[in-house]
Write an enzyme that holds these catalytic residues in place. Sequence first.
Site, PDB file in Angstrom:
ATOM      1  N   ASP A 270       1.560   4.428 -20.547  1.00 15.34           N
ATOM      2  CA  ASP A 270       1.349   3.763 -20.657  1.00 15.34           C
ATOM      3  C   ASP A 270       0.879   3.521 -22.399  1.00 15.34           C
ATOM      4  O   ASP A 270       0.227   4.377 -22.898  1.00 15.34           O
ATOM      5  CB  ASP A 270       0.242   3.017 -19.960  1.00 15.34           C
ATOM      6  CG  ASP A 270       0.242   1.191 -20.538  1.00 15.34           C
ATOM      7  OD1 ASP A 270       1.148   0.873 -20.119  1.00 15.34           O
ATOM      8  OD2 ASP A 270      -1.150   1.000 -20.178  1.00 15.34           O
TER       9      ASP A 270
ATOM     10  N   HIS B 118       8.183  -3.948 -15.070  1.00 13.02           N
ATOM     11  CA  HIS B 118       7.374  -4.937 -14.952  1.00 13.02           C
ATOM     12  C   HIS B 118       6.775  -5.485 -16.147  1.00 13.02           C
ATOM     13  O   HIS B 118       5.547  -6.560 -16.108  1.00 13.02           O
ATOM     14  CB  HIS B 118       5.767  -4.346 -14.438  1.00 13.02           C
ATOM     15  CG  HIS B 118       5.748  -2.998 -14.886  1.00 13.02           C
ATOM     16  ND1 HIS B 118       6.260  -2.859 -15.249  1.00 13.02           N
ATOM     17  CD2 HIS B 118       3.858  -3.473 -15.755  1.00 13.02           C
ATOM     18  CE1 HIS B 118       4.962  -1.687 -16.946  1.00 13.02           C
ATOM     19  NE2 HIS B 118       4.379  -1.981 -16.465  1.00 13.02           N
ATOM     20  N   ASP B 119       6.987  -5.442 -16.913  1.00 14.08           N
ATOM     21  CA  ASP B 119       7.061  -5.907 -18.430  1.00 14.08           C
ATOM     22  C   ASP B 119       7.865  -6.829 -18.903  1.00 14.08           C
ATOM     23  O   ASP B 119       7.922  -7.539 -19.838  1.00 14.08           O
ATOM     24  CB  ASP B 119       7.205  -5.131 -19.474  1.00 14.08           C
ATOM     25  CG  ASP B 119       5.369  -4.455 -19.040  1.00 14.08           C
ATOM     26  OD1 ASP B 119       4.949  -5.218 -18.900  1.00 14.08           O
ATOM     27  OD2 ASP B 119       4.653  -2.985 -19.216  1.00 14.08           O
TER      28      ASP B 119
ATOM     29  N   ARG C  83       4.304   8.996 -16.701  1.00 10.32           N
ATOM     30  CA  ARG C  83       4.678   8.174 -17.102  1.00 10.32           C
ATOM     31  C   ARG C  83       3.477   7.862 -18.338  1.00 10.32           C
ATOM     32  O   ARG C  83       2.786   7.196 -17.851  1.00 10.32           O
ATOM     33  CB  ARG C  83       5.085   6.325 -16.771  1.00 10.32           C
ATOM     34  CG  ARG C  83       5.381   5.581 -17.694  1.00 10.32           C
ATOM     35  CD  ARG C  83       4.190   4.523 -17.444  1.00 10.32           C
ATOM     36  NE  ARG C  83       5.078   3.441 -18.427  1.00 10.32           N
ATOM     37  CZ  ARG C  83       4.686   2.904 -18.514  1.00 10.32           C
ATOM     38  NH1 ARG C  83       3.330   2.133 -18.404  1.00 10.32           N
ATOM     39  NH2 ARG C  83       4.734   1.227 -19.109  1.00 10.32           N
TER      40      ARG C  83
ATOM     41  N   ARG D  34       7.497 -10.013 -11.061  1.00 14.08           N
ATOM     42  CA  ARG D  34       6.220  -8.437  -9.962  1.00 14.08           C
ATOM     43  C   ARG D  34       6.169  -9.487  -8.586  1.00 14.08           C
ATOM     44  O   ARG D  34       5.291  -9.240  -7.588  1.00 14.08           O
ATOM     45  CB  ARG D  34       5.109  -8.818 -10.521  1.00 14.08           C
ATOM     46  CG  ARG D  34       5.215  -7.722 -11.657  1.00 14.08           C
ATOM     47  CD  ARG D  34       3.642  -7.989 -11.902  1.00 14.08           C
ATOM     48  NE  ARG D  34       4.027  -7.385 -13.618  1.00 14.08           N
ATOM     49  CZ  ARG D  34       3.043  -6.778 -14.272  1.00 14.08           C
ATOM     50  NH1 ARG D  34       1.476  -7.365 -13.856  1.00 14.08           N
ATOM     51  NH2 ARG D  34       2.279  -6.556 -16.221  1.00 14.08           N
TER      52      ARG D  34
ATOM     53  N   GLU E 121       6.122   4.772 -22.843  1.00 12.37           N
ATOM     54  CA  GLU E 121       6.407   3.642 -22.958  1.00 12.37           C
ATOM     55  C   GLU E 121       6.977   3.284 -23.940  1.00 12.37           C
ATOM     56  O   GLU E 121       5.906   3.654 -24.977  1.00 12.37           O
ATOM     57  CB  GLU E 121       5.562   2.771 -22.090  1.00 12.37           C
ATOM     58  CG  GLU E 121       5.564   1.401 -22.848  1.00 12.37           C
ATOM     59  CD  GLU E 121       4.287   0.245 -22.207  1.00 12.37           C
ATOM     60  OE1 GLU E 121       4.691  -1.056 -22.800  1.00 12.37           O
ATOM     61  OE2 GLU E 121       3.641   0.798 -22.128  1.00 12.37           O
TER      62      GLU E 121
ATOM     63  N   HIS F  79      -6.830   2.829 -22.796  1.00  6.47           N
ATOM     64  CA  HIS F  79      -8.311   1.452 -21.860  1.00  6.47           C
ATOM     65  C   HIS F  79      -8.439   2.019 -21.153  1.00  6.47           C
ATOM     66  O   HIS F  79      -7.830   1.841 -20.219  1.00  6.47           O
ATOM     67  CB  HIS F  79      -7.931   0.125 -22.971  1.00  6.47           C
ATOM     68  CG  HIS F  79      -6.549  -0.189 -21.765  1.00  6.47           C
ATOM     69  ND1 HIS F  79      -5.149   0.151 -22.663  1.00  6.47           N
ATOM     70  CD2 HIS F  79      -6.917  -1.049 -20.672  1.00  6.47           C
ATOM     71  CE1 HIS F  79      -4.710  -1.110 -21.336  1.00  6.47           C
ATOM     72  NE2 HIS F  79      -4.927  -0.579 -20.623  1.00  6.47           N
TER      73      HIS F  79
ATOM     74  N   ASP G 116       1.314  -1.138  -0.094  1.00  6.67           N
ATOM     75  CA  ASP G 116      -0.031   0.080  -0.129  1.00  6.67           C
ATOM     76  C   ASP G 116       0.456   1.455   0.019  1.00  6.67           C
ATOM     77  O   ASP G 116       2.544   1.250   0.171  1.00  6.67           O
ATOM     78  CB  ASP G 116      -0.784  -0.200   0.825  1.00  6.67           C
ATOM     79  CG  ASP G 116      -0.160  -0.337   2.423  1.00  6.67           C
ATOM     80  OD1 ASP G 116       0.918  -0.415   2.240  1.00  6.67           O
ATOM     81  OD2 ASP G 116      -0.779  -0.289   3.387  1.00  6.67           O
TER      82      ASP G 116
ATOM     83  N   ASP H 113       5.989 -11.834 -16.235  1.00 13.03           N
ATOM     84  CA  ASP H 113       4.571 -11.574 -15.601  1.00 13.03           C
ATOM     85  C   ASP H 113       4.328 -13.031 -15.421  1.00 13.03           C
ATOM     86  O   ASP H 113       3.571 -13.939 -16.373  1.00 13.03           O
ATOM     87  CB  ASP H 113       3.981 -10.931 -16.620  1.00 13.03           C
ATOM     88  CG  ASP H 113       2.655 -10.113 -15.761  1.00 13.03           C
ATOM     89  OD1 ASP H 113       2.146 -11.070 -14.601  1.00 13.03           O
ATOM     90  OD2 ASP H 113       1.619  -9.668 -16.443  1.00 13.03           O
TER      91      ASP H 113
END
Length: 623
Positions: free
Chosen positions: A344, A446-447, A342, A518, A373, A260, A187, A514
Amino acid sequence: MPVPFDSQKLYYRSPFGAVEQDTKIFLRILVPRRLKTQKAELCVKYDYDYNWVFTNFLWAGTFDDDTEIWECSFTPDRIGLYWYGFKLHTNEGIRYIVPSDPYNISTIEPSPGRSWQITCYKKGFTTPKWPVGGVMYQIFPDRFNFSGEEKSLKRTDFTRNEDWYALPKWEPDENGEITNSDFFMGDLKGITQKLDYLEELGVSCIYLNPIGEAYSNHRYDTGDYSHVDPILGTDEDFKELCREAKKRGIHIINDGVFSHTGSDSVYFNRSGRYGNGGAYRDKNSPYYSWYKFNEWPDNYNSWWGFYTLPEVIETSPEFNEYINGKDGIVRKYMRYGNSGWRLDVADELPDEFIENLRKSVKEENPEAFIVGEVWEDASNKESYGARRKFLLGEQLDSVMNYVFRNAILDFCKGQDARCTMSTIMSVIENYPRPVLRVLMNSLSTHDTERALTMIAGEPLNGRDRRWQAETHLSEEQREMGIKIYKVAAAMQYTLPGFPCVYYGDEAGMEGYRDPFNRCCYPWGWENKELIEWHKKLGNLRKSCSALWDGEFINVYAKERRLEYIRHDDHSAIFCTFNLYDRGVVIDPPPGYADAKPLFGSRLENGKLYVGPLSCEMLILEFN
């Protein structure tokens, strides 16, 4: 015979690299006298123009007994890309000077080949000053730190993982779907609790993966942009994080997911969580114009075909106002205390939307930071049938620099240093100087697979999730990987740009794709050696001004050794990286023989002894 042309050497082209509008560029070519050249022409084409423009060179004397010098100049006056080459009228017929792969060596050929690129950016383009010389730190909020504060949550459709050190859930549910609905309860207060640790690392900016309300642990399926996800805390917790970070000189930037939303959102509301409203349930919804329905309600455009991620029409006036308006989402979080965004999948956002976002961000705070990105060279990237304008001064300040990441990791895995240096130099040549100084240089995100796994692990080669879940570095692999990772991090921190550490990389975390990249930060199980290494690199960036916005000089690149210099008016740093499994003895550049090696290598009698799988740096300070 000298090379006919080298765009990366000032002898042939000045100034080097991308240029501001209306900057005169001087060009020089070297031509063999045996060709008896009667005329030499500069051939220039503005991007997407059909016609080439030809300018005559002037004969400027001889280089040596066998070589002539020809010179001319060219001034680009429109922002965008220009392509250029050279045409020779000789006794042997028409000849062309063309670049040859992979090391930018030019040759004279009977037919035209590739062209060189000039990036021309907007006059007066600047980027924020505060990222320069700092360190960014990327946090996946669910997995960094849990404050211990239990939340009063309305939703029950998720799984809480009680074991902080367990793998995230990776197997499909009974319907064969990956729902990403398991949470470790990291958190915002947990991040605030660790700010002192981040300050010790030299961190000056935290990049947060999405924090808005959503129903997956990654939160890229936005449920409601307008407030913080209750699992992460409250809007007040975010404000407090920004305030406490600011006290330590740390800025916060948020992840903007604007191509999206989630299907399970107040805007679309496919599952009915938000009552009877939403575009899926009501054509009169204020959000209906955001989406492209081929046949309402079930046939709609979605991101990469995932029905849970309906695409928005970013040029919709209603959507643009909601995100970029005077009281829109972008400004809301900036007023809470963030220092930028940033974006996406920036290459899937229309130019118009990015330009509107930039206007909104810069009106709110001219020193706010916008990073996109983009996985390829962002200066010449094409998407949706058009050349993108990311770096020309009207859209982004920076991009995620996957190009440097790939170059560094490929070098670590065995690629010849010449190829790595060629890739590095191509970015330095193509990107505007204001962008170069703030490039987001990551080794993991993370990708991607974790850098330590990429360096030392068995290649993924398309293996399935079970294999990824069960495969870990052996003790021997890990020991070797940490040595090489330290070299990679040293490159990351000293190349032009703004190094970004993906949370836990500095602690020795590993993992394939992934969700295995993570996992939760290993509090209590950190690799202390790597943490101390990152602290040392962070201190180096603070103290050595040459790394802030200094020039870059390619010194040496061959096989498993690579060297460069960064310098400005106040300091210079010579960086050498040795990935041979044996030590090397090198001659430092002139002036460095009396410098003190930063990492303890031996320097005596003008020779620098660098150990196997290691690096060294020599610093000069000027009065």
